[in-house]
Structures are given as C-alpha cells and as structure tokens.
Design an enzyme around this catalytic site. Structure first.
Site, PDB file in Angstrom:
ATOM      1  N   LEU A   4       0.695  -1.647  -0.015  1.00  0.00           N
ATOM      2  CA  LEU A   4       0.454   0.212  -0.055  1.00  0.00           C
ATOM      3  C   LEU A   4       0.765   0.934   0.066  1.00  0.00           C
ATOM      4  O   LEU A   4       1.908   1.321   0.809  1.00  0.00           O
ATOM      5  CB  LEU A   4      -0.697  -0.099   1.380  1.00  0.00           C
ATOM      6  CG  LEU A   4      -1.650  -1.296   1.331  1.00  0.00           C
ATOM      7  CD1 LEU A   4      -1.552  -1.490   3.155  1.00  0.00           C
ATOM      8  CD2 LEU A   4      -2.619  -1.318   0.628  1.00  0.00           C
TER       9      LEU A   4
ATOM     10  N   ASP B  93       3.542  -5.880   2.675  1.00  0.00           N
ATOM     11  CA  ASP B  93       3.934  -4.460   3.858  1.00  0.00           C
ATOM     12  C   ASP B  93       4.285  -4.992   4.744  1.00  0.00           C
ATOM     13  O   ASP B  93       4.491  -4.636   5.998  1.00  0.00           O
ATOM     14  CB  ASP B  93       2.757  -3.513   4.050  1.00  0.00           C
ATOM     15  CG  ASP B  93       2.178  -2.394   2.248  1.00  0.00           C
ATOM     16  OD1 ASP B  93       3.208  -2.155   2.578  1.00  0.00           O
ATOM     17  OD2 ASP B  93       0.566  -2.676   2.610  1.00  0.00           O
TER      18      ASP B  93
ATOM     19  N   ASP C 273       3.948  -1.735  12.898  1.00  0.00           N
ATOM     20  CA  ASP C 273       2.518  -2.070  12.871  1.00  0.00           C
ATOM     21  C   ASP C 273       1.773  -3.314  13.364  1.00  0.00           C
ATOM     22  O   ASP C 273       0.609  -3.144  13.566  1.00  0.00           O
ATOM     23  CB  ASP C 273       1.800  -1.393  11.573  1.00  0.00           C
ATOM     24  CG  ASP C 273       2.106  -0.536  10.577  1.00  0.00           C
ATOM     25  OD1 ASP C 273       2.168   0.380  11.587  1.00  0.00           O
ATOM     26  OD2 ASP C 273       2.781  -0.161   9.622  1.00  0.00           O
TER      27      ASP C 273
ATOM     28  N   ARG D 104      -3.008  -6.148   5.156  1.00  0.00           N
ATOM     29  CA  ARG D 104      -1.777  -6.484   6.239  1.00  0.00           C
ATOM     30  C   ARG D 104      -2.542  -7.533   7.745  1.00  0.00           C
ATOM     31  O   ARG D 104      -1.923  -7.872   8.627  1.00  0.00           O
ATOM     32  CB  ARG D 104      -1.923  -4.843   7.278  1.00  0.00           C
ATOM     33  CG  ARG D 104      -1.485  -4.191   6.205  1.00  0.00           C
ATOM     34  CD  ARG D 104      -0.344  -3.254   6.628  1.00  0.00           C
ATOM     35  NE  ARG D 104       0.770  -3.745   6.728  1.00  0.00           N
ATOM     36  CZ  ARG D 104       1.910  -2.591   7.194  1.00  0.00           C
ATOM     37  NH1 ARG D 104       1.684  -1.902   7.873  1.00  0.00           N
ATOM     38  NH2 ARG D 104       3.133  -3.580   8.404  1.00  0.00           N
TER      39      ARG D 104
ATOM     40  N   HIS E   6       0.469   7.261   9.685  1.00  0.00           N
ATOM     41  CA  HIS E   6       0.398   6.855  11.401  1.00  0.00           C
ATOM     42  C   HIS E   6       0.724   8.354  12.151  1.00  0.00           C
ATOM     43  O   HIS E   6       0.873   9.270  11.816  1.00  0.00           O
ATOM     44  CB  HIS E   6       1.064   6.599  11.382  1.00  0.00           C
ATOM     45  CG  HIS E   6       0.428   4.682  10.769  1.00  0.00           C
ATOM     46  ND1 HIS E   6       2.103   4.306   9.710  1.00  0.00           N
ATOM     47  CD2 HIS E   6      -0.483   3.763  11.591  1.00  0.00           C
ATOM     48  CE1 HIS E   6       0.536   2.940   9.546  1.00  0.00           C
ATOM     49  NE2 HIS E   6      -0.265   3.163  10.031  1.00  0.00           N
TER      50      HIS E   6
ATOM     51  N   CYS F  63       8.680   1.628  11.814  1.00  0.00           N
ATOM     52  CA  CYS F  63       8.001   1.094  11.063  1.00  0.00           C
ATOM     53  C   CYS F  63       8.739   0.269  10.980  1.00  0.00           C
ATOM     54  O   CYS F  63       8.405  -1.376  10.538  1.00  0.00           O
ATOM     55  CB  CYS F  63       7.341   1.543   9.248  1.00  0.00           C
ATOM     56  SG  CYS F  63       7.184   2.819   9.292  1.00  0.00           S
TER      57      CYS F  63
HETATM   58  C1  CIR Z   1       0.938   0.681   5.016  1.00  0.00           C
HETATM   59  O1  CIR Z   1       0.761   1.376   3.812  1.00  0.00           O
HETATM   60  O2  CIR Z   1       1.171  -0.238   6.268  1.00  0.00           O
HETATM   61  C2  CIR Z   1       2.549   0.005   4.516  1.00  0.00           C
HETATM   62  N1  CIR Z   1       3.173   0.675   3.074  1.00  0.00           N
HETATM   63  C3  CIR Z   1       3.579   1.908   5.315  1.00  0.00           C
HETATM   64  C4  CIR Z   1       3.875   1.045   6.732  1.00  0.00           C
HETATM   65  C5  CIR Z   1       4.210   2.089   7.416  1.00  0.00           C
HETATM   66  N2  CIR Z   1       4.469   1.736   8.979  1.00  0.00           N
HETATM   67  C6  CIR Z   1       4.593   2.622   9.731  1.00  0.00           C
HETATM   68  O3  CIR Z   1       4.374   3.814   9.415  1.00  0.00           O
HETATM   69  N3  CIR Z   1       4.517   2.483  11.187  1.00  0.00           N
END
Ligand code: CIR
Length: 257
Positions: free
Chosen positions: A19, A61, A67, A86, A165, A252
C-alpha cells in the site's frame, strides 16, 4: 528504556505491491534490501540484538513489522491492522514475540489499530486515531495499558494532512522530549509537550527512533540532524528512501524491546 532486541523482516520481492499514498515512484527492491541491511547494522551498532524473520511473500507490507504489535515491558499487544491486506502479518509477529513476552493480548473486532499510531513516551502513551486506527482500537489499547498502570492520550489525526500514522509526525526522543513536524505541532492534544520542531521541507524526518545512546534518523535531513546535535543527541543517519516510497519510515521497520 534500554533497547536490547528488535524484530526485523526484510522486504520481499513483492515489496512494490504494498500500500502507498506517496507519489515518489516505484521502490527499487534491491536498493530496499540494501537499505534494510544498513538499517539492521545501525540497530546493532546501538547495541541491539536482532531477531530476523524471513521475508513474507504473501504480504508486501510485512517489512513494516512495527504495525503488528505494541510492546510495553513484558506485555505484547497484538494489533488488528486497519488495512485488510495486512491482517495476515500478525501471526508471525505473535510467534516471534512469544519467547520474550509472558503476557500477550489482542486488539479485538471492531477495533483496528496499527502500531505506527502508538508512541510510547516514557510513562505514558500517545495513541493516534487515524485512517488505520479507529476509536474502538485506540480505546482497547488504552484500557489494556491502564491495567498495566500506564495512561494514554488519544490524538485524533484524521484531519491532519499528510500523516498515515501518528508516528509519521511525532517521535519520542527520551528525556521528556519529542520530535514533531508542523502538521502535528499545533494539535490540541499535544499542547505543552517539549518539542524539537522539525522544519518544513524536512517533515519526513519527524519519524526517528531513539535507540539507547543514539537517535536513528532518515538520511538527507541535515537541519534536523543539526538540531539534534545541538541538543546533545547523537544522530545516526540511515537511508530509507525506498521505504518512504511505500509510506514507511525508520520506526516501522522494527519492533524494539
Ligand atoms: C502501509 O500503508 O501500511 C505500509 N505501506 C506502510 C506502513 C508504515 N508503517 C508505519 O508507519 N508504522
């Protein structure tokens, strides 16, 4: 609190299928792997032992391990990610955490929560309500933490531009202080915090991580690095351009404890 271990997982060959809302182009998977390797070295240079999970070919992801869980002392709280694609990432993180966390809880339906919305700040937590973390998820987490004697502040960022986030815009530096970008600096829920204000043009740098004696910062943001140095921190720049293309950042990419 000292960081002794971190869980990391390299991006898979499907990384570019994850994503993203960033308009920064398609990530180069080979370069992402290289950057991930340097990121792991930086954590190790800070005295952190790594648990390295294999790349997850089913979840593009999954390299963004932060996350999938929220960690507080011996308590691991497995999340219920806000993006349906996810959801399947959590089981592997649960298994990786099991040897280290005697207590494990879960965010339950209808709650959703991404670890990226959770900022541990010494004796309290900031919990973002975002496009990924809903109010039910945020309240469940706050209730679980309260049982551990920890208070939380909910921070609604749904009307805050440019933040996926909460931690896209704020990071805990330790010593009662936060790095905050302009999008969040004036948020009413954050009034009174001691902030290092990340300058416009360097907003992405607000996602940094204090790891023992260092602060890992995204490379390419010299003014922020200078601000940290002037305040006595020891910034360690790490290139994460390929992860930025997928809306991710330094925090992340690891679960630290
Ligand atoms: C997403 O959209 O979930 C991933 N492409 C990026 C997640 C990034 N995570 C974060 O900032 N903790």
């Amino acid at each position: 609190m000292a960081v002794r271990r971190a869980i990391v997982r390299p991006p898979g060959s499907n990384f570019a299928e994850g994503l993203t809302s960033a308009n920064l182009g398609v990530p180069d998977v080979a370069r992402a792997l290289e950057q991930h390797a340097r990121y792991c070295e930086a954590l190790e240079a800070c005295g952190v032992a790594l648990t390295r999970l294999p790349a997850d070919g089913d979840h593009p992801d999954a390299t963004f391990v932060e996350d999938a869980a929220v960690l507080r002392r011996e308590h691991a709280i497995l999340t219920r990610p806000g993006a349906p694609s996810r959801a399947g990432e959590v089981a592997a993180i649960d298994a990786a955490l099991a040897p280290y966390f005697s207590t494990r809880s879960r965010i339950e339906e209808p709650g959703t929560l991404d670890g990226g919305d959770v900022c541990e700040a010494g004796d309290r937590f900031l919990i973002g309500i975002s496009a990924r973390t809903n109010e039910a998820g945020a309240r469940q987490l706050a209730a679980l933490l309260r049982r551990d004697g920890v208070d939380s502040t909910l921070v609604d960022i749904r009307n805050t531009d440019g933040l996926l986030h909460l931690k896209s815009g704020i990071s805990w530096l330790g010593d009662g202080r936060f790095a905050v970008n302009r999008a969040l600096a004036a948020h009413p829920a954050l009034r009174g915090l001691d902030m290092v204000r990340v300058e416009d043009g360097e907003a992405y740098a607000a996602n940094c991580i204090r790891v023992n004696d260092h602060v890992l910062v995204a490379s390419g943001f010299p003014r922020f690095e200078k601000m940290l140095r002037e305040r006595g921190y020891d910034p360690l720049p790490v290139a994460v351009s390929e992860f930025e293309k997928m809306d991710g950042g330094l925090s992340c990419l690891s679960l630290r404890f």
